[in-house]
Each structure stands twice: as structure tokens, then as C-alpha cells.
Design a protein around this motif. Structure first.
Motif, PDB file in Angstrom:
ATOM      1  N   ILE A 105      40.280  43.722  44.001  1.00 23.52           N
ATOM      2  CA  ILE A 105      41.386  44.652  44.908  1.00 23.52           C
ATOM      3  C   ILE A 105      40.745  45.938  45.184  1.00 23.52           C
ATOM      4  O   ILE A 105      41.235  46.615  46.011  1.00 23.52           O
ATOM      5  CB  ILE A 105      42.721  44.974  44.017  1.00 23.52           C
ATOM      6  CG1 ILE A 105      42.367  45.539  42.818  1.00 23.52           C
ATOM      7  CG2 ILE A 105      43.505  43.456  43.635  1.00 23.52           C
ATOM      8  CD1 ILE A 105      43.686  46.296  42.154  1.00 23.52           C
ATOM      9  N   THR A 106      39.500  46.324  44.762  1.00 21.06           N
ATOM     10  CA  THR A 106      38.752  47.469  45.196  1.00 21.06           C
ATOM     11  C   THR A 106      38.422  47.310  46.554  1.00 21.06           C
ATOM     12  O   THR A 106      37.969  48.361  47.170  1.00 21.06           O
ATOM     13  CB  THR A 106      37.692  47.772  44.284  1.00 21.06           C
ATOM     14  OG1 THR A 106      36.647  47.102  44.218  1.00 21.06           O
ATOM     15  CG2 THR A 106      38.295  48.243  42.679  1.00 21.06           C
ATOM     16  N   MET A 107      38.185  46.113  47.238  1.00 17.20           N
ATOM     17  CA  MET A 107      37.730  45.854  48.364  1.00 17.20           C
ATOM     18  C   MET A 107      38.692  45.527  49.300  1.00 17.20           C
ATOM     19  O   MET A 107      38.269  45.487  50.520  1.00 17.20           O
ATOM     20  CB  MET A 107      36.822  44.550  48.240  1.00 17.20           C
ATOM     21  CG  MET A 107      35.541  44.632  47.099  1.00 17.20           C
ATOM     22  SD  MET A 107      34.439  46.314  47.649  1.00 17.20           S
ATOM     23  CE  MET A 107      33.542  45.753  48.876  1.00 17.20           C
ATOM     24  N   SER A 108      39.916  45.630  48.922  1.00 17.77           N
ATOM     25  CA  SER A 108      40.996  45.096  50.135  1.00 17.77           C
ATOM     26  C   SER A 108      42.237  45.963  49.715  1.00 17.77           C
ATOM     27  O   SER A 108      42.856  45.603  48.902  1.00 17.77           O
ATOM     28  CB  SER A 108      41.083  43.382  49.961  1.00 17.77           C
ATOM     29  OG  SER A 108      42.542  43.474  50.817  1.00 17.77           O
ATOM     30  N   GLU A 109      42.706  46.804  50.380  1.00 17.17           N
ATOM     31  CA  GLU A 109      43.996  47.515  50.375  1.00 17.17           C
ATOM     32  C   GLU A 109      44.932  46.635  50.643  1.00 17.17           C
ATOM     33  O   GLU A 109      46.085  46.688  49.693  1.00 17.17           O
ATOM     34  CB  GLU A 109      44.015  48.751  51.399  1.00 17.17           C
ATOM     35  CG  GLU A 109      45.185  49.580  51.326  1.00 17.17           C
ATOM     36  CD  GLU A 109      45.479  50.331  50.131  1.00 17.17           C
ATOM     37  OE1 GLU A 109      46.699  50.630  49.604  1.00 17.17           O
ATOM     38  OE2 GLU A 109      44.382  50.469  49.452  1.00 17.17           O
ATOM     39  N   GLU A 110      44.893  45.512  51.542  1.00 17.32           N
ATOM     40  CA  GLU A 110      46.002  44.437  51.342  1.00 17.32           C
ATOM     41  C   GLU A 110      46.239  43.693  50.213  1.00 17.32           C
ATOM     42  O   GLU A 110      47.403  43.583  49.946  1.00 17.32           O
ATOM     43  CB  GLU A 110      45.555  43.591  52.714  1.00 17.32           C
ATOM     44  CG  GLU A 110      46.497  42.733  53.099  1.00 17.32           C
ATOM     45  CD  GLU A 110      46.209  41.684  54.218  1.00 17.32           C
ATOM     46  OE1 GLU A 110      46.768  40.581  54.180  1.00 17.32           O
ATOM     47  OE2 GLU A 110      45.388  42.022  55.216  1.00 17.32           O
ATOM     48  N   GLN A 111      45.197  43.436  49.599  1.00 20.08           N
ATOM     49  CA  GLN A 111      45.181  42.516  48.205  1.00 20.08           C
ATOM     50  C   GLN A 111      45.584  43.591  47.272  1.00 20.08           C
ATOM     51  O   GLN A 111      46.429  43.262  46.373  1.00 20.08           O
ATOM     52  CB  GLN A 111      43.659  42.062  47.880  1.00 20.08           C
ATOM     53  CG  GLN A 111      43.292  40.992  48.850  1.00 20.08           C
ATOM     54  CD  GLN A 111      44.107  39.676  48.805  1.00 20.08           C
ATOM     55  OE1 GLN A 111      45.018  39.507  47.846  1.00 20.08           O
ATOM     56  NE2 GLN A 111      43.540  38.931  49.314  1.00 20.08           N
TER      57      GLN A 111
END
Length: 99
Positions: free
Chosen positions: A31-37
Motif C-alpha cells: 500500500i506504500t506504492m499505491s494510494e488507490e490500494q
């Protein structure tokens, strides 16, 4: 003193090792790589499982869209041999070799 990032990583590795050892297919989402996730995770953790302040910390475990629990719940289910039901999976029976 271990920082919280290291603690989170250790918990994630513990879950991943268990899933791999039991040949359970999974998708690890960073989740640190994807705001959506990250937003999806925050939205899909049930209100009673959210901390009183801040957002839920990983690892949070889902089976598709079904929330299974956090690391503490996972650890408790591992200790009591109920991980398959925790994950919403059928328990594995000792497999017999196919003829």
C-alpha cells in the motif's frame, strides 16, 4: 528498539512464509506504492477493527473482498490451527496420491 516499519515488515514476512509453506495462492499488495490500494484497504477494514486514532496498519488480510483480519487475528488462528477457516478456505485433508 525496533521501529514500527521493521515490526510491520516482520509481520508481513510471517504471513507470507505461512502462505507459501502451505501452498496458498496470494497476492501481496504494497500500500506504500499505491494510494488507490491504500484507500481500498482503509475503506474495507470493518469499523470495529479500525484503531481509535489513525488508519489500520498492514498487514491486513483479505480473501478477495472479504476481510479476514489483522496480524494479531492471523497469529491467534495460527496458534489454534484455525488459519484455513480464518482465511475463509476449506481445511486441507492429507492428500492421497492420484492413481
Amino acid at each position: 528498539m525496533t521501529n514500527s516499519r521493521q515490526k510491520i515488515k516482520k509481520k508481513q514476512q510471517d504471513v507470507v512464509r505461512f502462505l507459501e509453506a502451505n501452498k496458498i495462492e496470494f497476492e501481496e499488495v504494497d500500500i506504500t506504492m499505491s494510494e488507490e490500494q491504500r484507500q481500498w484497504m482503509y475503506k474495507n477494514v470493518p469499523p470495529e477493527k479500525k484503531p481509535t486514532q489513525g488508519n489500520p496498519l498492514p498487514p491486513q488480510i483479505f480473501n478477495g473482498d472479504r476481510y479476514c483480519g489483522d496480524y494479531d487475528s492471523f497469529f491467534e488462528s495460527k496458534e489454534s490451527n484455525t488459519v484455513f477457516s480464518f482465511l475463509g478456505l476449506k481445511p486441507r485433508l492429507a492428500s492421497k496420491a492420484e492413481p
